[in-house]
Scaffold this active site. Structure first.
Site, PDB file in Angstrom:
ATOM      1  N   TYR A   1     -66.265  46.200 -24.366  1.00 21.61           N
ATOM      2  CA  TYR A   1     -66.880  47.296 -25.229  1.00 21.61           C
ATOM      3  C   TYR A   1     -65.648  47.752 -25.916  1.00 21.61           C
ATOM      4  CZ  TYR A   1     -69.232  51.128 -27.087  1.00 21.61           C
ATOM      5  OH  TYR A   1     -69.551  52.252 -28.055  1.00 21.61           O
TER       6      TYR A   1
ATOM      7  N   GLU B   1     -68.447  50.422 -33.927  1.00 20.97           N
ATOM      8  CA  GLU B   1     -68.824  49.757 -32.715  1.00 20.97           C
ATOM      9  C   GLU B   1     -68.805  48.369 -32.491  1.00 20.97           C
ATOM     10  OE1 GLU B   1     -71.770  51.548 -29.268  1.00 20.97           O
ATOM     11  OE2 GLU B   1     -72.613  50.065 -30.713  1.00 20.97           O
TER      12      GLU B   1
END
Ligand code: ADP
Ligand code: MG
Length: 396
Positions: free
Chosen positions: A109, A197
């Site tokens: 992530y 993101e």
């Protein structure tokens, strides 16, 4: 403002961030053309909506043949995709992204956003990437590694390496990650982003680092100087009332309660929502008409609230400072006459020209319930909404 994954990846490519090859498609034939342009034999059909969690909701499918791409595209295009971010109604899929399948070794992530407390950009990274990062953040926050970037100097090489090592990257992947993070930071700054993101950021079988998903949000206040970004806006993904409100420069956010609110000032608007909840109702919206609203603006705001069938009562709570009470009253009367006031309306006015405002409302002949103060107005609005809901139930 939000954009789709395929648009985010187009930006990533412009900035030299590695992502798999892929093409957007609006129809089934376009999806097949897109797949034929890719080398195969593994393809991924991805629903394009402005919400995450598509994989878990059935909107991302790995396919092993062109025939399977056709079958999955047919299923996903036009479906009402429900994810934890869409709300219970889901969101209709109008666009697809057909992408090459990637040999995934690890899913990581990576996210970047403004930390308002520090006035710096925080980069968040985790070895636990993939489809449930929200659970990781909630249950094991220590697994999220953070580094803060001072915007005066930008992201530094040592910070990239710190994160790369925290992610357990090795060999050529460390340099690849440094290049990727530096490029994403440049994108964040250049395009006035509020969020970048990548979840998952993957390490492939041959130790390359690739952005497999992309979410980019922009600061609306910067859009006036980002014409290329504004062109990516997809109105199908936005709430119709919020679009209408933005035309009139109203600060409106759709919520799912049953008392519509028309307030001036963000602070008073929040307090109004709190007091409605306190007395047992839920606000149907946040609406700050601003300090310099005209009667036209108030009329538009009032119509937007009335267009929501879930609204069972309206609570107008105005403290006229710069905003004058007579302007508000004129807007309310005009809107109520234009669209027909079919639901209870509670008004609490205070401040500049309050007597004139009250007079305009009284002369209008509209059945307005007057609130003596904020508490009284809120209680009356909650009560009126309950009564109105009960009357609907009787009719049905
Ligand atoms: P969402 O975050 O909305 O669920 P993602 O784009 O992250 O959508 O996709 C969900 C999952 O699907 C990823 O975590 C990954 O495991 C898999 N996936 C997505 N794109 C690809 C691809 N190109 N190749 C292989 N697997 C993929
Ligand atoms: Mg994702």
């Amino acid at each position: 403002m939000k954009i789709h994954e395929y648009q985010a990846k187009e930006l990533f490519r412009q900035y030299g961030v590695a992502c798999p090859d892929g093409y957007p498609a609006f129809t089934l034939p376009e999806a097949m053309d897109a797949a034929r342009k890719l080398p195969g034999p593994i393809y991924v059909v991805k629903a394009q909506i402005h919400a995450g969690g598509r994989g878990l909701g059935g909107g991302v499918k790995v396919c092993k043949s062109l025939a399977e791409v056709e079958e999955r595209s047919r299923q996903i295009l036009g479906m009402q995709l429900k994810t934890h971010q869409t709300g219970p109604d889901g969101q209709k899929v109008r666009r697809l992204y057909i992408e090459s399948g990637v040999d995934i070794r690890r899913e990581l992530y990576l996210g970047m956003l403004l930390d308002r407390d520090r006035g710096e950009i925080v980069v968040m990274a985790s070895t636990e990437g993939g489809m449930s990062i929200e659970d990781v953040a909630h249950n094991t926050p220590e697994k999220i590694f953070k580094v803060w970037i001072d915007p005066r100097v930008g992201v530094q090489g040592f910070q990239c390496r710190q994160i790369a090592f925290a992610l357990g990257l090795e060999g050529k992947a460390v340099n690849a990650f440094t290049k990727l993070l530096t490029s994403l930071y440049r994108l964040y700054i250049d395009k006035d982003c509020s969020l970048v993101e990548v979840n998952p950021l993957v390490v492939t079988g041959d130790n390359s680092v690739v952005a497999l998903d992309g979410k980019v949000n922009f600061d609306d206040n910067g859009l006036f100087r980002q014409a290329d970004i504004l062109a990516l806006r997809d109105l199908d993904e936005e709430d119709a009332r919020e679009i209408e409100a933005s035309k009139f420069d109203l600060n409106y956010v759709q919520l799912d309660g049953n008392v519509g609110c028309l307030v001036n000032g963000a602070g008073l608007a929040m307090a109004t929502m709190d007091i409605l909840k306190h007395y047992g109702s839920e606000p149907a919206n946040f609406l700050d008409v601003g300090g310099s609203a005209t009667a036209e603006k108030v009329t538009a705001a009032f119509k937007i609230i009335l267009s929501d069938a879930r609204v069972h009562a309206i609570f107008v709570n105005i403290f006229g400072g710069i905003m004058k009470c007579d302007t508000i009253a004129t807007g309310i009367v005009t809107a109520a006459r234009d669209v027909g006031l079919d639901r209870p309306l509670v008004v609490r006015l205070e401040g500049t020209n309050v007597d004139l405002g009250r007079q305009i409302l009284a002369d209008s002949g509209l059945p307005i319930i007057s609130g003596a103060n904020m508490k009284d107005g809120a209680q009356k609005a909650v009560e009126a909404a309950k009564k109105y809901a009960a009357s609907l139930a009787t009719v049905a």
